[in-house]
Write an enzyme that holds these catalytic residues in place. Structure first.
Site, short mmCIF file in Angstrom:
data_model
loop_
_atom_site.label_atom_id
_atom_site.label_comp_id
_atom_site.label_asym_id
_atom_site.label_seq_id
_atom_site.Cartn_x
_atom_site.Cartn_y
_atom_site.Cartn_z
N GLU A 143 0.89 -1.17 0.00
CA GLU A 143 0.00 0.00 0.00
C GLU A 143 0.92 1.21 0.00
O GLU A 143 1.45 1.59 1.05
CB GLU A 143 -0.88 0.01 1.26
CG GLU A 143 -1.84 -1.15 1.38
CD GLU A 143 -3.08 -0.98 0.52
OE1 GLU A 143 -3.26 0.09 -0.08
OE2 GLU A 143 -3.85 -1.95 0.42
N GLU A 189 4.03 13.56 -3.88
CA GLU A 189 3.05 13.69 -2.78
C GLU A 189 3.42 14.93 -1.97
O GLU A 189 4.55 15.04 -1.48
CB GLU A 189 3.15 12.48 -1.85
CG GLU A 189 2.43 11.26 -2.32
CD GLU A 189 2.46 10.16 -1.27
OE1 GLU A 189 3.56 9.74 -0.89
OE2 GLU A 189 1.39 9.73 -0.85
P1 NAP Z 1 8.24 5.39 4.71
O1 NAP Z 1 9.41 6.26 4.91
O2 NAP Z 1 8.23 4.47 3.56
O3 NAP Z 1 8.10 4.56 6.07
C1 NAP Z 1 7.09 3.61 6.25
C2 NAP Z 1 7.59 2.52 7.16
O4 NAP Z 1 8.74 1.90 6.57
C3 NAP Z 1 8.04 3.02 8.53
O5 NAP Z 1 7.72 2.05 9.49
C4 NAP Z 1 9.56 3.12 8.36
O6 NAP Z 1 10.24 2.98 9.57
C5 NAP Z 1 9.82 1.92 7.48
N1 NAP Z 1 11.06 2.00 6.74
C6 NAP Z 1 11.71 3.09 6.28
N2 NAP Z 1 12.85 2.72 5.64
C7 NAP Z 1 12.91 1.36 5.70
C8 NAP Z 1 13.83 0.39 5.24
N3 NAP Z 1 14.92 0.73 4.54
N4 NAP Z 1 13.58 -0.91 5.49
C9 NAP Z 1 12.49 -1.27 6.18
N5 NAP Z 1 11.56 -0.40 6.65
C10 NAP Z 1 11.78 0.92 6.41
O7 NAP Z 1 6.90 6.20 4.62
P2 NAP Z 1 6.36 7.32 5.62
O8 NAP Z 1 6.97 8.60 5.25
O9 NAP Z 1 6.48 6.87 7.03
O10 NAP Z 1 4.80 7.28 5.30
C11 NAP Z 1 4.23 8.04 4.33
C12 NAP Z 1 4.06 7.24 3.05
O11 NAP Z 1 3.15 6.17 3.29
C13 NAP Z 1 3.42 8.07 1.98
O12 NAP Z 1 4.04 7.79 0.75
C14 NAP Z 1 1.98 7.59 1.98
O13 NAP Z 1 1.30 7.81 0.79
C15 NAP Z 1 2.16 6.16 2.29
N6 NAP Z 1 0.91 5.57 2.80
C16 NAP Z 1 0.21 4.71 2.00
C17 NAP Z 1 -0.99 4.18 2.43
C18 NAP Z 1 -1.78 3.26 1.56
O14 NAP Z 1 -2.67 2.58 2.08
N7 NAP Z 1 -1.51 3.17 0.27
C19 NAP Z 1 -1.49 4.52 3.70
C20 NAP Z 1 -0.75 5.40 4.50
C21 NAP Z 1 0.46 5.92 4.03
P3 NAP Z 1 10.70 4.26 10.43
O15 NAP Z 1 9.57 5.19 10.41
O16 NAP Z 1 10.93 3.68 11.76
O17 NAP Z 1 11.90 4.80 9.75
#
Ligand code: NAP
Length: 485
Positions: free
Chosen positions: A255, A386
């Site tokens: 997602e 985004e």
């Molecule tokens: P993100 O940076 O991708 O982080 C999401 C999760 O991944 C967090 O738990 C993060 O951990 C972890 N993570 C980051 N780098 C990683 C790595 N190298 N290996 C494993 N895990 C890793 O995204 P975000 O900024 O938190 O969230 C916003 C994004 O989520 C946006 O793009 C939004 O559109 C998307 N989103 C999508 C949906 C959907 O249903 N399609 C719903 C909600 C949000 P840490 O935070 O601990 O670093």
């Protein structure tokens, strides 16, 4: 934190095998509204993640063997406890994430609604019998849980993104290990406390909190005991994690990010469109994956719509999510504010015009003023990335074909919205938009009865609805032979 009625919901360590687990190091969780430290949490390591996976693996056979009705009862109990503690869970969520309290409580109800939905669906996992090609054979299709599920979730919905996955996984008969975002671990840990109180057996629901996302992610995507990996987060990280899953051929659901167009046709009810847009654009300060990112308005109604939107934006109240009647809380981090600044600066350098907002409330705060910008075009970074902030960015279009073309001109395909009263146009646009979800005269589309998910680089897999269990189940076909003898 003293305001929580039930202080036992505050947990500061990972949870697996039914126990709270200490760690050698710890990290602070802060309130984005004021920078205050609201908790210090044990920082799990990759070795800890392995232990959590082992706990889920040990619990898997027993959990899968339980009748669906028994799993459903436990999920319903968990759902009831979440609702009974909605005020506390909502407050905790606002303190670590920043969204207004009413929205935070709404998220708890939304998360709980997935537990209810999948508790009910667990009892309706039907197989098939298929007419065989030979009279001495019978063909039967069974559905069985895939096994241990691992998940990684983002900070923008600290409760619901976990509930949406865990509810389906547990209902299907899978055990579950989740790594929540490091910015918002407390909501996840409170969910574990309630799962424990609900009687969910040790090892079935496990939470690993850590600042080392990469190391934990490596375990969750590469450990062969994990059968399925489910991720909600950014497209870039999702792609990396999907690659990591390839060696053990895991089932994967993604997602990912969105870039939702919100199209206002010239026959739309403009007031209804404004209401829909305000909900879709400014909820969670613009930090949701299904938030409107691009507002496309037909030339003939551009001025009228822009004026109404500016009035509506002028009424929004920015403030600490725990204060009364606040519509918009802080953004999650300094980097998030900087990114919005950069996108706006690049857009204005290329001819866009900021009508209101366009900056932080104060230089050192994470509160970003609700912003209206016009004269945007689809090539700007503001229209292709985004925004994840409270920025309403308007583009104009001339006719229906141009609107659909502009709307589809992105690598993302999560949610789209449009407003029209013309039945022919409604069908053409609904079918022409290359998105997983389309709101037609509707700005709020997420609910447990509907399949949530995207196409293109917004990911694959669906959460919620009758389709949501399929991601957590294997299909097994039995061929019974020799029946004539
Ligand atoms: P993100 O940076 O991708 O982080 C999401 C999760 O991944 C967090 O738990 C993060 O951990 C972890 N993570 C980051 N780098 C990683 C790595 N190298 N290996 C494993 N895990 C890793 O995204 P975000 O900024 O938190 O969230 C916003 C994004 O989520 C946006 O793009 C939004 O559109 C998307 N989103 C999508 C949906 C959907 O249903 N399609 C719903 C909600 C949000 P840490 O935070 O601990 O670093």
């Amino acid at each position: 934190m003293g305001k929580l009625h039930d202080q036992a919901l505050l947990k500061y360590a990972s949870y697996w095998q039914g126990n709270w687990q200490s760690a050698a190091r710890s990290f602070n969780v802060t309130n984005p509204a004021n920078g205050e430290i609201i908790g210090t949490v044990a920082d799990a390591t990759a070795a800890d993640a392995k232990k959590a996976v082992a706990a889920a693996d040990t619990a898997q056979a027993d959990w899968a063997a339980r009748p669906a009705a028994e799993r459903a009862k436990l999920l319903m109990r968990w759902q009831q406890l979440m609702l009974e503690h909605q005020d506390d869970l909502g407050l905790l969520l606002t303190l670590e994430q920043g969204k207004p309290l009413a929205e935070a409580k709404g998220e708890i109800a939304y998360g709980a609604s997935y537990l209810e939905w999948f508790a009910e669906e667990a009892k309706r996992v039907y197989g098939d019998t298929i007419p065989a090609k030979s009279s001495d054979q019978r063909i039967i299709v069974l559905k069985q849980p895939v096994g241990v599920v691992a998940a990684i979730t983002p900070w923008n919905f600290p409760n619901a993104m976990i509930a949406r996955k865990a509810a389906a996984a547990l209902a299907a008969g899978c055990t579950f290990v989740v790594k929540p975002a490091q910015l918002t671990p407390l909501s996840a840990l409170a969910m574990a406390e309630l799962a424990d109180r609900a009687g969910i057996p040790a090892g079935v629901f496990n939470v690993v909190v850590s600042t080392d996302a990469k190391a934990i992610g490596k375990v969750l995507t590469e450990d062969p005991r994990v059968a399925k990996f489910s991720f909600t987060g950014s497209t870039n990280i999702g792609k990396q994690l999907a690659k990591q899953c390839a060696d053990t051929v895991k089932r994967v659901s993604l997602e990912l990010g969105g870039n939702a167009p919100f199209i206002v046709f010239d026959d739309a009810d403009l007031d209804a469109a404004i209401d829909g847009l305000m909900a879709s654009k400014f909820r969670n300060a613009g930090q949701t994956c299904v938030c409107t990112n691009r507002i496309l308005v037909q030339d003939r109604v551009l001025d009228a719509f822009t004026e109404k939107l500016q009035q509506a934006i002028g009424k929004l109240k920015l403030g600490n999510g725990t204060d009364d009647k606040v519509d918009i809380g802080p953004l999650i981090s300094d980097e998030a504010c900087d990114k919005v600044d950069e996108l706006l600066q690049q857009a204005t350098e290329n001819g866009a015009k900021v009508h209101c907002g366009g900056k932080r409330q104060a230089a050192d705060s994470l509160f970003y003023l609700p912003t209206l910008v016009t004269g945007v075009n689809n090539d700007m970074a503001l229209a292709q990335q985004e925004i994840f902030g409270p920025v309403a960015a308007i583009q104009s279009f001339n006719d229906e074909a141009e609107a659909i073309k502009l709307a589809n001109a992105t690598e993302f395909g999560l949610a789209a919205y449009f407003y029209s009263r013309d039945i022919g146009r409604i069908w053409r646009a609904a079918e022409g938009l290359h998105y997983g979800m389309v709101g037609v005269n509707e700005g709020m589309i997420s609910n447990p009865v509907a399949p949530f998910g995207g196409v293109k680089q917004s990911g694959y897999g669906r959460e919620g609805s009758k389709y949501g269990l399929a991601d957590y189940m294997d299909i097994k076909y039995l061929c019974l032979g020799g029946l004539d003898k």
